[in-house]
Design a protein around this motif. Sequence first.
Motif, mmCIF file in Angstrom:
data_model
loop_
_atom_site.group_PDB
_atom_site.id
_atom_site.type_symbol
_atom_site.label_atom_id
_atom_site.label_comp_id
_atom_site.label_asym_id
_atom_site.label_seq_id
_atom_site.Cartn_x
_atom_site.Cartn_y
_atom_site.Cartn_z
ATOM 1 N N LYS A 1 0.825 -1.215 0.000
ATOM 2 C CA LYS A 1 0.000 0.000 0.000
ATOM 3 C C LYS A 1 0.858 1.263 0.000
ATOM 4 C CE LYS A 1 -3.666 2.387 2.466
ATOM 5 N NZ LYS A 1 -4.548 2.372 3.628
ATOM 6 N N ARG A 2 1.905 1.279 0.790
ATOM 7 C CA ARG A 2 2.767 2.466 0.864
ATOM 8 C C ARG A 2 3.378 2.772 -0.495
ATOM 9 N NH1 ARG A 2 7.949 2.833 1.149
ATOM 10 N NH2 ARG A 2 8.235 0.680 1.774
ATOM 11 N N GLU A 3 3.854 1.734 -1.182
ATOM 12 C CA GLU A 3 4.447 1.925 -2.512
ATOM 13 C C GLU A 3 3.396 2.383 -3.519
ATOM 14 O OE1 GLU A 3 7.962 -1.447 -2.104
ATOM 15 O OE2 GLU A 3 5.986 -2.023 -2.854
ATOM 16 N N LEU A 4 2.183 1.865 -3.400
ATOM 17 C CA LEU A 4 1.095 2.295 -4.274
ATOM 18 C C LEU A 4 0.758 3.763 -4.037
ATOM 19 C CD1 LEU A 4 -1.065 1.647 -6.392
ATOM 20 C CD2 LEU A 4 -2.533 0.868 -4.506
ATOM 21 N N VAL A 5 0.694 4.165 -2.782
ATOM 22 C CA VAL A 5 0.412 5.566 -2.447
ATOM 23 C C VAL A 5 1.494 6.469 -3.041
ATOM 24 C CG1 VAL A 5 0.338 7.225 -0.533
ATOM 25 C CG2 VAL A 5 -0.957 5.092 -0.383
ATOM 26 N N GLU A 6 2.753 6.078 -2.898
ATOM 27 C CA GLU A 6 3.857 6.880 -3.442
ATOM 28 C C GLU A 6 3.774 6.976 -4.970
ATOM 29 O OE1 GLU A 6 7.438 5.079 -1.968
ATOM 30 O OE2 GLU A 6 7.056 5.729 0.091
#
Length: 93
Positions: free
Chosen positions: A3-8
């Motif tokens: 999720k963090r990588e997707l948000v970035e």
Amino acid sequence: MNKRELVEAVASSTDLSAAAAERAIEALAEAITDALAKGDKVAIPGFGTFETRSRAARTGRNPQTGETLEIAASTSAAFKPATKLKQAVNGGK
């Protein structure tokens, strides 16, 4: 990708802040979940379709004991990718 990588990734490609991108992703997931809970389909052209599928009740078997058991009918979420997504995953073929 988590999720963090997707948000970035969303934040960098849309010029949104990370917080705004995270809210957008969560709103999308919630909208899809709500639609599926109502039995609606969600079609995103070029990406795919989210829908529900019914599974009939059936008889199963416990693999450890061999005991027969009844598996209740259920409804599950399903995703059918669009042709464009399939081609992208298969290297443009």
